[in-house]
Scaffold this active site. Structure first.
Site, short mmCIF file in Angstrom:
data_model
loop_
_atom_site.label_atom_id
_atom_site.label_comp_id
_atom_site.label_asym_id
_atom_site.label_seq_id
_atom_site.Cartn_x
_atom_site.Cartn_y
_atom_site.Cartn_z
N HIS A 1 -76.31 29.48 -20.42
CA HIS A 1 -75.08 30.18 -20.81
C HIS A 1 -74.34 30.74 -19.60
CE1 HIS A 1 -76.85 29.75 -24.69
NE2 HIS A 1 -77.80 30.65 -24.47
N THR B 1 -49.43 0.24 1.13
CA THR B 1 -48.70 1.33 0.50
C THR B 1 -47.32 0.81 0.12
OG1 THR B 1 -47.63 2.15 2.51
CG2 THR B 1 -49.86 2.97 2.04
N ASP C 1 -55.25 7.08 -9.03
CA ASP C 1 -55.51 8.05 -10.10
C ASP C 1 -54.76 7.74 -11.37
OD1 ASP C 1 -53.01 8.61 -9.21
OD2 ASP C 1 -53.40 10.69 -8.65
N GLY C 2 -54.14 6.55 -11.46
CA GLY C 2 -53.58 6.09 -12.72
C GLY C 2 -52.21 6.61 -13.07
N THR D 1 -47.38 12.44 -4.08
CA THR D 1 -47.06 11.78 -2.83
C THR D 1 -45.85 10.88 -2.94
OG1 THR D 1 -49.38 11.84 -2.18
CG2 THR D 1 -47.97 10.30 -1.00
N HIS E 1 -76.01 27.23 -28.61
CA HIS E 1 -77.31 26.59 -28.42
C HIS E 1 -77.32 25.18 -29.00
CE1 HIS E 1 -78.24 30.97 -28.40
NE2 HIS E 1 -79.02 30.61 -27.40
#
Length: 591
Positions: free
Chosen positions: A61, A511, A413-414, A459, A223
Site C-alpha cells: 500500500h 529526420t 512515440d506515435g 520537436t 487487497h
C-alpha cells in the site's frame, strides 16, 4: 493493459524499508521486525515527550504506512508481508520503539487480520503497564449499511488523513485521549469510494481476477478484492466520476455514512491506487472538483492529490471526502500543519494561500498576446490563392496521417501524424476566421509559424515554427513586391540555415531534414516547384535505408526498424509527412 512484472520471489518488503530509511534521515529500521520509527521519538532521544502514533499493516500500500513516519505524522509502523497483517510481536516492537510517558495511539485499518493483531498488541501493551488507545479506520462507503453491518467499513484513503491530522494533533501537545478523539472524529466524518480498470499484480505471483478488456469496477478495496459493481464499457473519467460521487456523498440511504452540505468545510483527497499516470490523476482531481462544485455546490476547502495508499499497481483512483467542519474546529489547522513524512506530498501553505481556492476558483491569468510585426512587409500576396494552397497542403497531410502515425508508432512515440493534423486543424480554423494576414506574404507566414508552434508542440512543432519564422524574415528582406517562386528560393535557403543553428539534424540523419534539404537545394539550383517537391519525396524515401542518429528513433532497436523491410524499409515519419505537405502545396500552386 500490461501485467508484466519483474521476476521476484516476493521478498521485497525489508529491502524497501531499508531503502526508505537510507533516503530519509531521521528514520531507524528494526530489520528483524520490519519496524520503522522516528529516531527522535525513541526513549532517551532527549526530545520532549509527546503522544506517539503507531500504525502499520500489510505491505503493498506504499507509501502507506512507512512513508507516513515523520515529524507531524506517525512515529512508528510495523510492516507485514504483502497484503498480510504484521504479527503481534512486530506491532509490540513498534510500540516499544517509541514508548512515551504520554502514551501511544494505535491506528489500524478495519480489516479482520489487522484488528486482531493490533488489538492483541494493544492488550499486551496495557498488561505491560503502557498507556495505549486504538482507533480503527473505516471509511469505505461502497459496501452498504445492510451488507456491511457486521464487519463495518474498510479502511481506505481516510487512513492517510488520520495519520496526518492525528499526528499534527499530537505534535501540538494534546493528551492521548484528545488525540484519539481527533483520530476517531476524522474516521467518523470520512467517506471513500474507489474505482479501477483492473486488479493489481502481486510481485512473485501470477495475475489473478483480471477484468475483461472492456470492464471496470467501482468499490474496490486495496487487497485485490473485487469491487461492488462490475461495469462495461470503459468510461471516460468524467463519466466514472459522475457514478462515484453520488455514492461517496451518500445520496441513497444505504450508502449514507457521512452527510455533506454546501456550507460544510470539506477536504478532498484524490488517491492514485498505484497504476495510473500523474497526468490522468490530476485530470481526475479537477473533474471531481468541478462536479462537486457544479452539481452539488460543495467547494473543497482543501484538496490533495497523489499516491498515498495503493493496491500495488492498481490502475485506478479513489475519492475521499472529509467533512472537516463536523469533525472538529482544529481539523483544517492540523491538516495544514507541516510534516517531514515522505508520503505526504502537500507542501506547507498557510490559510491565506488557500483563500482563493476555498472560494472554488483557480488562480488564472490571461495569456500573453502574441507579438506581431504590424508594419507592412511590402511583399503582397493574394489572400484567396494563399488560403487555397494552404488548405490543399493540410488536406494532403490529413490523407497521409494514418501511415505517418503507423510509422511513428514503430520508430517513435506515435504522435507525428496526429501532431501534423493538429497543426492543420488550427490553420483551417484561422483561415475560416480570416485571422491570418495572408494578403501580406511575410506576415502571413509569420502568423502560420505562431499557430504551428501553439497547436503542434513537441520537436516537430518547434522545427516547423523556427523554419517558418526565418522564412517570413527572408521573404520580407527579399526586396520583392509580390510573392513569387523567386522570392521563395532565397528565403527558403536562409530559413534552412537558421534552422541548422538549433538542430544537429542534417541530411542522412533520418529526420524531416532529409525531405526539407533536397527541396530547398533543388529550388536554389533553378528547379521549378514540382521538381523540388519530387526531390523532397525522394529524400523521404531514402530514409528507409538510413540509421537514425538523432531524435527518438535513435533509441529504437534496429530490429524494430526492420518491420517494414517488405516495402523497402521503415521511412522517417517526419520526412514522409513534410514531403506530403510540400506535395499538396505545390500541386495547389499549379505545378
Amino acid at each position: 493493459m500490461s501485467h508484466k512484472q519483474f521476476k521476484s520471489d516476493g521478498n521485497i518488503v525489508t529491502p524497501y524499508l531499508k531503502g526508505l530509511a537510507r533516503s530519509n534521515p531521521g528514520l531507524t529500521l528494526i530489520e528483524h521486525d520490519r519496524v520503522v520509527y522516528r529516531t527522535a521519538s525513541a526513549p532517551g532521544s532527549g526530545n520532549p515527550p509527546k503522544v506517539t502514533l503507531i500504525s502499520g499493516g500489510g505491505s503493498g500500500h506504499e507509501p502507506t504506512h512507512a512513508g507516513f513516519v515523520g515529524d507531524g505524522a506517525l512515529d512508528a509502523i510495523a510492516a507485514g508481508a504483502i497484503f498480510a497483517s504484521p504479527s503481534t510481536k512486530q506491532i509490540f516492537s513498534a510500540l516499544k520503539a517509541v514508548e512515551s510517558p504520554k502514551g501511544s495511539l494505535i491506528i489500524v485499518k478495519n480489516y479482520t487480520g489487522d484488528i486482531i493483531h493490533f488489538g492483541l498488541a494493544a492488550e499486551r501493551a496495557k498488561a505491560a503497564g503502557m498507556n495505549v488507545e486504538l482507533v480503527a479506520v473505516g471509511d469505505d462507503v461502497s459496501v452498504g449499511k445492510k451488507k456491511g453491518s457486521l464487519v463495518g467499513r474498510r479502511g481506505l484513503g481516510a487512513t492517510v488523513l488520520v495519520h496526518k491530522i492525528a499526528g499534527a494533533a499530537a505534535a501540538h501537545g494534546l493528551e492521548l485521549r484528545d488525540v484519539a478523539k481527533v483520530a476517531q472524529s476524522v474516521v467518523d466524518n470520512s467517506a471513500t469510494i474507489a474505482a479501477s480498470l483492473d486488479h493489481c499484480t502481486v510481485p512473485g505471483h501470477k495475475p489473478e481476477n483480471m477484468l475483461g478488456p472492456d470492464e471496470y469496477e467501482i468499490g474496490l478495496g486495496i487487497h485485490n478484492e473485487s469491487g461492488t459493481q462490475k461495469l462495461s464499457p470503459l468510461p471516460s473519467i468524467p463519466e466514472l466520476v459522475s457514478k462515484m460521487l453520488p455514492i461517496v456523498l451518500g445520496k441513497d440511504e444505504d450508502h449514507s455514512f457521512v452527510k455533506f452540505e454546501p456550507k460544510d468545510d470539506v477536504i478532498l483527497l484524490v488517491n492514485n491506487m498505484g497504476g495510473i499516470s500523474n497526468l490522468e490523476l490530476g485530470y481526475a482531481a479537477e473533474v471531481i472538483s468541478e462536479q462537486l462544485i457544479k452539481n452539488y455546490h460543495i467547494i473543497p476547502k482543501r484538496t490533495i492529490t497523489g499516491t498515498f495508499i495503493t493496491a500495488l499497481n492498481g490502475p485506478g483512483f479513489g475519492i475521499t471526502l472529509l467533512n472537516a467542519g463536523k469533525a472538529g474546529p482544529d481539523i483544517i489547522k492540523y491538516f495544514d500543519y507541516p510534516t517531514t513524512a515522505s508520503g505526504w506530498n502537500q507542501t506547507y501553505h498557510n490559510a491565506a494561500d488557500w483563500k482563493v481556492l476555498a472560494e472554488g476558483k483557480v488562480p488564472t491569468a490571461p495569456s500573453l498576446e502574441t507579438p506581431r510585426n504590424e508594419k507592412p512587409s511590402g511583399v503582397k500576396a493574394d489572400y484567396d490563392t494563399f488560403a487555397k494552397i494552404l488548405k490543399a497542403g493540410i488536406e494532403r497531410v490529413n490523407a497521409v496521417e494514418p501511415k505517418v502515425t503507423w510509422y511513428d508508432t514503430i520508430a517513435g512515440d506515435g504522435d507525428c501524424g496526429t501532431t501534423l493534423v493538429s497543426g492543420g486543424k488550427a490553420l483551417e480554423e484561422a483561415i475560416s476566421d480570416r485571422t491570418l494576414r495572408l494578403q501580406d506574404a511575410a506576415h502571413g507566414i509569420e502568423d502560420i509559424a505562431y499557430i504551428v508552434e501553439d497547436s503542434m508542440g513537441g520537436t516537430s512543432g518547434g522545427l516547423y515554427s523556427i523554419y517558418l519564422s526565418a522564412l517570413a524574415k527572408g521573404v520580407q528582406d527579399s526586396g520583392h513586391k509580390q510573392l513569387t517562386v523567386d522570392t521563395f528560393r532565397t528565403a527558403s535557403k536562409d530559413a534552412l540555415d537558421a534552422l541548422y543553428c538549433y538542430t544537429r539534424a542534417r541530411p542522412g540523419y533520418r529526420t524531416l531534414i532529409d525531405a526539407l534539404q533536397p527541396f530547398v537545394a533543388a529550388l536554389n539550383s533553378g528547379s521549378d516547384l514540382r521538381s523540388a517537391a519530387t526531390a523532397a519525396h525522394e529524400g523521404a524515401e531514402k530514409t528507409r535505408k538510413m540509421d537514425a542518429l538523432v531524435g527518438r528513433a535513435s533509441y529504437v532497436a534496429k530490429e524494430e526498424l526492420r518491420k517494414l523491410d517488405s516495402e523497402g524499409g521503415l521511412p522517417d515519419p517526419g520526412a514522409v509527412g513534410l514531403a506530403a505537405l510540400i506535395d499538396g502545396l505545390v500541386t495547389a500552386a499549379g505545378y
